[in-house]
Design a protein around this motif. Structure first.
Motif, PDB file in Angstrom:
ATOM      1  N   GLY A   1       0.801  -1.220   0.000  1.00 53.30           N
ATOM      2  CA  GLY A   1       0.000   0.000   0.000  1.00 53.30           C
ATOM      3  C   GLY A   1       0.835   1.273   0.000  1.00 53.30           C
ATOM      4  O   GLY A   1       0.292   2.381   0.062  1.00 53.30           O
ATOM      5  N   PHE A   2       2.165   1.149  -0.033  1.00 50.60           N
ATOM      6  CA  PHE A   2       3.013   2.338   0.101  1.00 50.60           C
ATOM      7  C   PHE A   2       2.828   3.326  -1.048  1.00 50.60           C
ATOM      8  O   PHE A   2       2.868   4.527  -0.849  1.00 50.60           O
ATOM      9  N   GLU A   3       2.655   2.786  -2.261  1.00 48.90           N
ATOM     10  CA  GLU A   3       2.484   3.663  -3.428  1.00 48.90           C
ATOM     11  C   GLU A   3       1.279   4.573  -3.186  1.00 48.90           C
ATOM     12  O   GLU A   3       1.334   5.785  -3.418  1.00 48.90           O
ATOM     13  N   GLN A   4       0.202   3.964  -2.683  1.00 46.09           N
ATOM     14  CA  GLN A   4      -1.017   4.748  -2.442  1.00 46.09           C
ATOM     15  C   GLN A   4      -0.856   5.689  -1.232  1.00 46.09           C
ATOM     16  O   GLN A   4      -1.228   6.852  -1.281  1.00 46.09           O
ATOM     17  N   ARG A   5      -0.242   5.158  -0.160  1.00 42.33           N
ATOM     18  CA  ARG A   5      -0.130   5.949   1.077  1.00 42.33           C
ATOM     19  C   ARG A   5       0.904   7.083   0.952  1.00 42.33           C
ATOM     20  O   ARG A   5       0.698   8.190   1.411  1.00 42.33           O
ATOM     21  N   PHE A   6       2.081   6.763   0.325  1.00 43.46           N
ATOM     22  CA  PHE A   6       3.167   7.754   0.287  1.00 43.46           C
ATOM     23  C   PHE A   6       3.487   8.244  -1.115  1.00 43.46           C
ATOM     24  O   PHE A   6       4.425   9.017  -1.309  1.00 43.46           O
ATOM     25  N   GLY A   7       2.777   7.746  -2.097  1.00 44.96           N
ATOM     26  CA  GLY A   7       3.000   8.204  -3.473  1.00 44.96           C
ATOM     27  C   GLY A   7       4.241   7.633  -4.121  1.00 44.96           C
ATOM     28  O   GLY A   7       4.686   8.106  -5.165  1.00 44.96           O
ATOM     29  N   ALA A   8       4.837   6.597  -3.524  1.00 40.56           N
ATOM     30  CA  ALA A   8       6.042   5.981  -4.093  1.00 40.56           C
ATOM     31  C   ALA A   8       6.287   4.648  -3.381  1.00 40.56           C
ATOM     32  O   ALA A   8       5.839   4.460  -2.248  1.00 40.56           O
ATOM     33  N   PRO A   9       7.050   3.751  -4.015  1.00 39.39           N
ATOM     34  CA  PRO A   9       7.307   2.443  -3.389  1.00 39.39           C
ATOM     35  C   PRO A   9       8.502   2.471  -2.440  1.00 39.39           C
ATOM     36  O   PRO A   9       9.180   3.490  -2.310  1.00 39.39           O
ATOM     37  N   TYR A  10       8.753   1.326  -1.818  1.00 39.30           N
ATOM     38  CA  TYR A  10       9.965   1.094  -1.025  1.00 39.30           C
ATOM     39  C   TYR A  10      10.853   0.198  -1.872  1.00 39.30           C
ATOM     40  O   TYR A  10      10.404  -0.832  -2.352  1.00 39.30           O
ATOM     41  N   ALA A  11      12.112   0.586  -2.082  1.00 40.82           N
ATOM     42  CA  ALA A  11      12.956  -0.165  -3.014  1.00 40.82           C
ATOM     43  C   ALA A  11      14.301  -0.537  -2.388  1.00 40.82           C
ATOM     44  O   ALA A  11      14.767   0.106  -1.449  1.00 40.82           O
TER      45      ALA A  11
END
Ligand SMILES: Cc1cc2nc3c(=O)[nH]c(=O)nc-3n(C[C@H](O)[C@H](O)[C@H](O)COP(=O)(O)OP(=O)(O)OC[C@H]3O[C@@H](n4cnc5c(N)ncnc54)[C@H](O)[C@@H]3O)c2cc1C
Length: 391
Positions: free
Chosen positions: A97-107
């Motif tokens: 859900g990070f893309e939706q919550r923070f506008g970007a992924p964790y990489a």
């Protein structure tokens, strides 16, 4: 600031690590030419992994390097914390859900791949000159021009100097003069392992942290899962200086003697470790004088526990370029930039120290830590990932 857009008077960035290259991109994106002076004979990073939180990914996107990095990165499913003694899972934070919550992924990415992607992006810009084998020794700012002397008796003139020369920054030494960094009393061993050597049940598509007494182990996949990055940390006052060299597997075994079988298995797979003596500095509010400023580890070195040093160097770079656009002189831009950054970077420097204690907690503190993590999940870190634009 149009005066800085004349290619004959380009800005100089001292240091071609992640921060220096990110800064060259941030400047080029706003039309400012720059020269990056790197002391090493090539632009290169160590062979280990790096984590990019959503704020770092957003910075990368703004720098125009997201495309170059995306195909080389691993996007893990979860951030997992396990208890290194009992092997129980303390918390698993799903990253879907990070893309939706923070506008970007964790990489997660290999540092060499990351630096190369930044380097290739820089090479595409006609506004960026990359100059290796130039070690900056000193500078003199006469109010109009900064003259830079390098180790090989060369000199460069520039209207603005940005020190991106890392933890042991020469530019900081002259600009701030606050001595050597603080030795944290924590040692890191790093290694990269082929996936085939990782036991199958530990080959997870996650960033896994095993939290133990005065120690922890982190592992995560790199390069499409071909490799696993291993980072082992323990407390020790044995080392006084912040140098890096080969580690001693026997010492590691002793420091992790009370941990569970999975941790010992992972540690036992590595014959050769690189060792870092971790250092940071007390936060400061102002790291610019006249036409000279700092960024990244030169400005606000922090312990690695929140995986944000490179992210902060990228955010700094974007802020420098923005301030140059908004101010009517280099001096004014360089005064404004730390003022928009120091609360966030200072909070990270201090919070990273606390997280070091938090990951290494014992007894009652360990139980409190586990309860806190279970209850809060990633919300404890949301202030980092949400970012801050300085307003
Ligand atoms: C164990 C460990 C794990 C980490 N994990 C993460 C993570 O997961 N995520 C994250 O965001 N951050 C992480 N960090 C922090 C991150 O690596 C640093 O914050 C980041 O690399 C700083 O970038 P920089 O460009 O400011 O400095 P550096 O990477 O140190 O680059 C400085 C550059 O300047 C050059 N240089 C030095 N002196 C001179 C000179 N006098 N003249 C010319 N060139 C010079 C150097 O050769 C180098 O290329 C970690 C750090 C450590 C130690």
């Amino acid at each position: 600031m149009n005066a800085l857009k004349d290619p004959a008077k380009s800005i100089i960035i001292a240091g071609g690590g992640i921060g220096g290259l990110a800064c060259a991109l941030a400047l080029a994106n706003r039309g400012y030419p720059s020269r990056v002076l790197e002391q090493a004979p090539e632009f290169k990073e160590v062979g280990a992994g790096i984590q990019l939180g959503p704020n770092s990914w957003r910075a990368l996107r703004e720098l125009g390097a997201e495309g170059a990095v995306k195909s080389l990165a691993v996007f893990p499913k979860a951030l997992v914390m396990n208890d290194a003694i009992t092997a129980e899972e303390v918390v698993s934070i799903p990253l879907g859900g990070f893309e939706q919550r923070f506008g970007a992924p964790y990489a997660l990415i290999h540092r060499a791949d990351f630096l190369n992607a930044l380097l290739e992006t820089c090479k595409k810009s006609p506004l960026i000159s990359l100059i290796h084998s130039q070690q900056v020794k000193s500078f003199a700012d006469d109010g109009k021009t900064v003259r830079i002397e390098t180790a090989w008796a060369a000199h460069f003139d520039t209207p603005a100097l940005i020190g991106a020369d890392g933890l042991w920054s020469t530019i900081r030494g002259q600009l701030i003069g606050d001595g050597a960094p603080r030795v944290a009393g924590h040692i890191t061993y790093r290694a990269v392992l082929p996936a085939a050597e990782v036991p199958e049940h530990l080959r997870r598509w996650d960033m896994v942290l095993w939290s133990g007494p005065k120690c922890h182990l982190v592992h995560y996949p790199l390069r499409g899962g071909e490799l696993y990055n291993l980072v082992a940390v323990f407390h020790s006052n044995r080392y006084e200086e912040g140098w890096n060299s080969y580690g001693d597997p026997a010492e590691l075994k002793e420091r992790f003697q009370d941990t569970c079988a999975d941790v010992k298995t992972m540690l036992g797979k590595i014959a050769e470790w690189r060792m870092w003596v971790l250092c940071d500095r007390e936060p400061i509010k102002q790291w610019s004088k006249g036409r000279v400023t700092l960024l990244g580890d030169a400005a606000h070195p922090m312990l690695q526990y929140l995986a944000q040093g490179a992210g902060m160097a990228m955010e700094d770079s974007l802020m420098i370029a923005k301030c140059l656009d908004e101010a009517d002189s280099v001096e004014a831009a360089f005064q404004a930039y730390p003022a928009k950054r120091y609360i966030r970077t200072g909070r990270l420097q201090l919070s990273a120290r606390l997280y070091g204690e938090f990951y290494h907690a014992e007894g009652l503190r360990r139980e409190l830590r586990n309860a806190y993590c279970r209850k809060l999940g990633y919300e404890g870190l949301a202030w980092i990932y949400d970012g801050w634009d300085g307003s």
